[in-house]
Design a protein around this motif. Structure first.
Motif, PDB file in Angstrom:
ATOM      1  N   GLU A 163      31.762 -46.575  17.662  1.00 16.11           N
ATOM      2  CA  GLU A 163      32.051 -47.982  17.899  1.00 16.11           C
ATOM      3  C   GLU A 163      31.850 -48.346  19.364  1.00 16.11           C
ATOM      4  O   GLU A 163      32.015 -47.521  20.265  1.00 16.11           O
ATOM      5  N   GLU A 175      45.214 -43.747  18.731  1.00 17.86           N
ATOM      6  CA  GLU A 175      43.974 -44.163  18.080  1.00 17.86           C
ATOM      7  C   GLU A 175      42.809 -44.317  19.054  1.00 17.86           C
ATOM      8  O   GLU A 175      41.676 -44.551  18.628  1.00 17.86           O
ATOM      9  N   ASP A 176      43.068 -44.196  20.351  1.00 16.39           N
ATOM     10  CA  ASP A 176      41.979 -44.182  21.331  1.00 16.39           C
ATOM     11  C   ASP A 176      41.348 -42.796  21.452  1.00 16.39           C
ATOM     12  O   ASP A 176      40.341 -42.636  22.152  1.00 16.39           O
ATOM     13  N   ALA A 219      35.433 -54.606  23.684  1.00 16.97           N
ATOM     14  CA  ALA A 219      35.792 -54.708  22.270  1.00 16.97           C
ATOM     15  C   ALA A 219      37.206 -55.231  22.120  1.00 16.97           C
ATOM     16  O   ALA A 219      38.087 -54.960  22.947  1.00 16.97           O
ATOM     17  N   GLY A 220      37.432 -55.957  21.032  1.00 20.92           N
ATOM     18  CA  GLY A 220      38.744 -56.516  20.785  1.00 20.92           C
ATOM     19  C   GLY A 220      39.845 -55.484  20.705  1.00 20.92           C
ATOM     20  O   GLY A 220      40.988 -55.747  21.098  1.00 20.92           O
ATOM     21  N   SER A 221      39.511 -54.309  20.208  1.00 17.32           N
ATOM     22  CA  SER A 221      40.518 -53.259  20.032  1.00 17.32           C
ATOM     23  C   SER A 221      41.054 -52.707  21.356  1.00 17.32           C
ATOM     24  O   SER A 221      42.122 -52.088  21.383  1.00 17.32           O
ATOM     25  N   VAL A 222      40.320 -52.931  22.437  1.00 15.42           N
ATOM     26  CA  VAL A 222      40.742 -52.399  23.745  1.00 15.42           C
ATOM     27  C   VAL A 222      40.918 -53.490  24.786  1.00 15.42           C
ATOM     28  O   VAL A 222      41.271 -53.206  25.936  1.00 15.42           O
ATOM     29  N   LYS A 223      40.694 -54.723  24.397  1.00 16.01           N
ATOM     30  CA  LYS A 223      40.794 -55.826  25.341  1.00 16.01           C
ATOM     31  C   LYS A 223      42.200 -55.904  25.922  1.00 16.01           C
ATOM     32  O   LYS A 223      43.183 -55.790  25.198  1.00 16.01           O
ATOM     33  N   LYS A 257      46.594 -45.320  23.449  1.00 20.05           N
ATOM     34  CA  LYS A 257      47.224 -45.102  22.159  1.00 20.05           C
ATOM     35  C   LYS A 257      46.579 -43.901  21.484  1.00 20.05           C
ATOM     36  O   LYS A 257      45.409 -43.581  21.761  1.00 20.05           O
ATOM     37  N   LYS A 268      35.672 -41.032  12.164  1.00 20.43           N
ATOM     38  CA  LYS A 268      35.369 -42.455  12.293  1.00 20.43           C
ATOM     39  C   LYS A 268      33.903 -42.653  12.670  1.00 20.43           C
ATOM     40  O   LYS A 268      33.237 -41.747  13.159  1.00 20.43           O
TER      41      LYS A 268
END
Length: 124
Positions: free
Chosen positions: A46, A89-90, A61-65, A87, A43
């Motif tokens: 980010e 994906e983290d 970031a929205g993905s971890v908010k 998760k 990836k």
């Protein structure tokens, strides 16, 4: 000479928690914004979170908010990233960064000093 050193990474099961720490030496810590970025396998890098020098302003970031929180202790020259409800994906190498400015931002170009990174692996 500014040195940025992360710690606290490791292996954790999905749903678990970890706290990353980042100690900075070399100049007055409270004058400068801090942040965290990450890069997962295959990836792009980010933005994760950032905090102003005073600690009054934070961005996540929205993905971890709602799951990750950034904080700092200026007396200890340390910034933290508290990660919960992790998760798979983290999974990534997490980098601590310091800016030459007090204001926080999400752009990687805003940051002048980068740590070596710490690996976080979340198993499913």
């Amino acid at each position: 000479q500014v040195q940025v050193r992360e710690s606290g990474g490791g292996l954790v099961q999905a749903g678990g928690s970890l706290r990353l720490s980042c100690y900075v030496s070399g100049r007055t810590f409270s004058n400068y914004a801090m942040g965290w970025f990450r890069q997962g396998p295959g990836k792009e890098r980010e933005f994760v979170a950032a905090i102003s020098g005073s600690g009054d302003t934070t961005y996540v970031a929205g993905s971890v908010k709602g799951r990750f929180t950034i904080s700092r202790d200026n007396a200890k020259n340390t910034v933290y990233l508290q990660m919960s409800s992790l998760k798979p994906e983290d999974t990534a190498v997490y980098y601590c960064v310091q800016s030459n400015e007090a204001a926080a931002a999400s752009r990687p170009g805003h940051y002048n000093y980068w740590g070596q990174g710490t690996q976080v692996t979340v198993s499913s």
